[in-house]
Design an enzyme around this catalytic site. Structure first.
Site, PDB file in Angstrom:
ATOM      1  N   ASP A  92      24.320 -29.566  58.292  1.00 25.79           N
ATOM      2  CA  ASP A  92      24.225 -30.490  57.161  1.00 25.79           C
ATOM      3  C   ASP A  92      23.190 -29.906  56.210  1.00 25.79           C
ATOM      4  OD1 ASP A  92      24.383 -32.986  55.672  1.00 25.79           O
ATOM      5  OD2 ASP A  92      22.393 -33.379  56.495  1.00 25.79           O
ATOM      6  N   ASP A  94      25.903 -38.447  59.258  1.00 31.09           N
ATOM      7  CA  ASP A  94      26.303 -37.320  60.111  1.00 31.09           C
ATOM      8  C   ASP A  94      26.783 -37.779  61.487  1.00 31.09           C
ATOM      9  OD1 ASP A  94      25.531 -35.375  58.195  1.00 31.09           O
ATOM     10  OD2 ASP A  94      23.439 -35.605  58.785  1.00 31.09           O
ATOM     11  N   ASP A 111      21.020 -34.892  60.402  1.00 34.39           N
ATOM     12  CA  ASP A 111      19.847 -35.764  60.543  1.00 34.39           C
ATOM     13  C   ASP A 111      20.065 -37.174  60.027  1.00 34.39           C
ATOM     14  OD1 ASP A 111      19.965 -35.153  57.816  1.00 34.39           O
ATOM     15  OD2 ASP A 111      17.790 -35.401  57.594  1.00 34.39           O
TER      16      ASP A 111
END
Length: 805
Positions: free
Chosen positions: A501, A704, A700
């Site tokens: 990410d 996600d 995080d």
């Protein structure tokens, strides 16, 4: 697993080898209501998932006891305040006895005390106190009698030391007599008394039936439950030697023979050596759980609580949620909480592995067991007991160490049929020697039978995997990598593609406001007030950056009438009857707002790695606000390290393609998947998996979580959200991407260690049994080899605790 499913853990005493753990596991899995049971020989515990409507934890414990094993309990005594009559004490008793994990609770009204026997794997004294207080009474721990999980291994160590010393004293004279038999040792003085068969029997009998009673007891329990374990092999082998020696002694009466052929020393030496092996094994097992002990040792013992305007020092167990605590410079922060007064640097290395202290101020979160370096802090307790960050880390490490890796299933299957096969081989060995190789030589055939029984032990096989998992996950925890289970520790080394990410993972996740480009710059203050007011409702890092930047310009923010965050698009809000829309091109298109004239400016900002957010008020395009996020200092080096390991690195983000590519170029990422909505992230992971790749997702944020669950391995950055960490298989406590490579390396080294252990466990029996069957192995040598095979496996696993990455 159904929604009703619960999990319970229990510490089990009495397991001697892999056959024991396999038997308990099979027994529990057959129990009505039990969905899954894992029994760990090295940790000596069981983890059971069950349906509470069909079976209770008490029934599960009874099943373990019916199989011939003991479940560890602890006792704690509490001082209880607020009781006025027998109805009070009765009520507390009923409340406690209904609590999951309590075996028995008794309350004494006259003494104002309560004694509780509980399962330490499911409850702590703090949990019991909280339940008593919920019932309307006060409680403090009077005495904690550590009679259970805390010191059972130390007690076992002391017991084995005593048994070994007693056994050794009685065995040395027998060993002396045996050694002096050889022609090359005939010069050794041997008292006549030690050649007397009845003296030898007097020395061997206590070893056989007092020290060796544990093998008889274990063998009886195993056979009673239609199973067989190491105890069966030892009991059969030593009994054969002992009783045959008695037969020879009786047969020698009146023969006038000066020295009768005896095998008392064989049975005594075998038992003594096995006890010595157990002694080393218990000590080594204790070392393998050092990670848990270290983590528990980090906890503060007391806290300085402000109550009724006065500071008082209380045990950590008595701290309640909402308590105001004082923390002086140099002291450990007792529990998780929020700073109310003061500022300081806090050493959080025990959580993150980062040695640089973190600056904290009013409103910041602090974590229990971290160290307040240089300032006085006043804080409010928000999480206590099992809810603190450290307690959750300990729980994750315990779960990882107690879970079963898929590679262990092979060893479990073999150990389940191992002992019956060995007994069959031993009997066949006896028959071949007695009838074919050396016809009529009963003694020689019996010696070889004993050697086969004693050399073959499934202990090493049972310890091969769990000790490596324990040591590997424990060392990983010290490095700030928390594996949630042994299966994840095993699977991680198979990863071929790492998906990162962008925000908060590759970048710092703390973007700053860089540009305000409006159609009419004269409206800047008003437009920024509207944008800041709308965005302050959002928790997105980009929103926070805009709000912080606007506040720094000294602009006062107002209140919203309505607010809606649209994940992957932006936000919509109504402020003083004005409709404010801030977000991406897609959001503007949705509201039919023309961006033709602004496109070149937007592209220029995006090419510089900035995220451009378009602003519209009451349907009119007003301009662009840009924010930029910087990549973490270690990201580029960490990504290069992953690529050097032969891994494909992909960056996935909801940001636009140009901005994402600019960040990717800085970080050294070759492949970018951009403009992905949160709900699409999991689909992108599936696409990669469809290409035959083993995918690790690293993120995080809450957005996600679906992708973390979908990936073969989900890794959550520990500086992120609780939701992400809950969804992930691995938590990386540091925000550093080097932890990804560290996790993969720890997995590779642990699997290599497990394979080494399994190889030597299999090779040991594959080589040892034929040698014993061919008559090349004395029973006492077989006993020594069997005892130390387990120790060697554990010691090899412990090498993982010294790994440096």
């Amino acid at each position: 697993m159904s929604q009703k499913s619960k999990e319970t853990q229990m510490q089990i005493l009495g397991m001697t080898c892999a056959a024991c753990s396999t038997r308990i596991e099979k027994g529990l899995n057959k129990l009505q209501g039990v969905e899954k049971a894992n029994v760990n020989l090295a940790l000596e515990n069981a983890s059971v998932t069950y349906n509470p409507d069909e079976v209770s934890p008490g029934e599960i414990e009874k099943k373990v006891q019916s199989l011939g094993y003991e479940v560890v309990k602890e006792k704690a005594e509490f001082l209880i305040t607020g009781m006025t009559c027998a109805a009070c004490s009765s009520r507390i008793e009923k409340v406690l006895n209904k609590l999951d994990g309590i075996n028995k609770a008794t309350v004494n009204l006259a003494l104002e005390t309560g004694t509780v026997e509980y399962n330490p794997s499911r409850l702590t004294p703090s949990d019991i106190i909280a339940r008593i207080e919920k019932a309307g009474y006060g409680a403090t721990v009077k005495v904690e009698k550590n009679e259970g999980a805390e010191d059972f291994r130390q007690k076992e160590l002391e017991k084995q030391k005593g048994k070994f010393a007693f056994s050794l004293i009685l065995t040395i004279p027998l060993l002396w007599a045996m050694v002096s038999h050889f022609s090359f040792t005939s010069f050794i003085y041997l008292p006549d008394m030690l050649m007397n068969p009845w003296v030898q029997m007097a020395l061997a009998t206590p070893v056989q039936f007092f020290i060796g009673w544990q093998f008889y007891r274990g063998a009886y329990k195993a056979l009673k439950n239609k199973s067989a374990n190491m105890d069966v092999l030892v009991a059969l082998g030593t009994s054969a030697a002992y009783f045959y020696s008695i037969y020879l002694s009786i047969a020698s009466i009146g023969s006038g023979a000066h020295m009768v052929e005896q095998y008392f020393e064989a049975s005594a030496v075998i038992i003594t050596l096995i006890i010595l092996g157990k002694l080393f094994e218990v000590r080594a097992k204790g070392r393998s759980s050092e990670a848990i002990k270290k983590l528990m040792g980090l906890q503060a013992k007391t806290a300085l609580v402000v109550r009724d305007g006065k500071e008082m020092e209380v045990p950590l167990e008595e701290v309640l949620v909402g308590d105001i605590l004082s923390v002086k410079p140099g002291e450990k922060i007792p529990v998780d909480g929020e700073i109310l007064e003061g500022q300081s640097a806090v050493d959080e290395s025990m959580l993150t592995g980062e040695s640089i202290p973190v600056d904290k101020q009013i409103g910041d979160t602090v974590y229990g067991s971290t160290i307040n370096k240089n300032g006085f802090l006043k804080m409010k307790a928000t999480k206590i007991g099992r809810e603190t960050a450290l307690a959750q880390i300990i729980r994750i490490v315990e779960q990882a160490q107690g879970s079963k890796a898929p590679i262990q299933r092979l060893a479990d299957k073999i150990s389940g049929i191992f002992v019956p096969i060995v007994v069959g081989i031993a009997i066949l060995t006896f028959l071949v020697w007695y009838f074919i190789v050396d016809p009529g030589n009963f003694a020689g055939a019996l010696v070889n039978l004993i050697a086969v029984l004693v050399i073959a032990c499934p202990c090493a096989l049972g310890l091969a995997t769990p000790t490596s998992i324990m040591a590997g996950s424990g060392r990983s925890a010290e490095l700030g990598i928390l594996f949630k289970g042994g299966e994840h520790l095993e699977q991680t080394h198979r990863i071929t593609t790492v998906v990162l990410d962008k925000t908060g993972t590759v970048t710092n996740g703390k973007p700053v406001l860089t540009d305000v480009l409006l159609v009419n710059q004269g409206e800047e203050e008003e437009i920024l007030r509207l944008v800041g007011t709308a965005e302050k409702q959002s928790e997105h890092p980009l929103a926070q950056a805009m709000v912080d930047g606007i506040k720094e310009k000294g602009i006062e923010l107002g209140e919203t009438t309505t607010f809606e965050a649209i994940p992957g698009y932006g936000i919509e809000a109504v402020i003083n009857e004005r409709k404010v829309v801030v977000g991406t091109r897609k959001l503007m298109k949705k509201h039919d707002i023309d961006l033709t004239d602004a496109e070149s400016t937007i592209q220029a900002l995006e090419s510089d790695g900035k995220t451009a957010m378009m602003v519209a008020v009451d349907g009119d395009y007003k301009g662009i606000i840009a924010v930029a996020d910087t990549i973490k200092e270690t990201s580029a080096a960490a990504i290069k390290r992953l690529k050097d390991m032969g891994l494909e690195v992909v960056m996935m983000t909801g940001d636009n393609q140009r901005t994402a590519q600019a960040i990717a170029d800085l970080a050294g990422v070759d492949r970018v998947i951009a403009e992905v909505l949160p709900e699409q992230k999991a689909e992108e992971i599936k696409k990669l998996q469809a290409e035959g790749k083993k995918v690790a997702m690293v993120g995080d944020g809450i957005n996600d979580a679906p992708a973390l669950v979908t990936a073969d391995i989900g890794m959550a950055i520990g500086t992120g959200t609780d939701v992400a960490m809950e969804a992930a298989d691995i938590t990386l406590m540091r925000g550093d991407l080097n932890s990804i490579a560290d996790a993969i390396m720890m997995s590779k080294k642990t699997i290599k260690n497990i394979k080494q252990n399994l190889f030597w466990a299999f090779a040991y029996n594959t080589i040892g049994i034929p040698i014993a069957a061919l008559g090349f192995l004395a029973p006492w040598v077989a006993g020594a080899a069997m005892a130390f095979s387990s120790v060697s496996v554990v010691l090899n696993a412990l090498r993982l605790q010294k790994i440096k990455l």
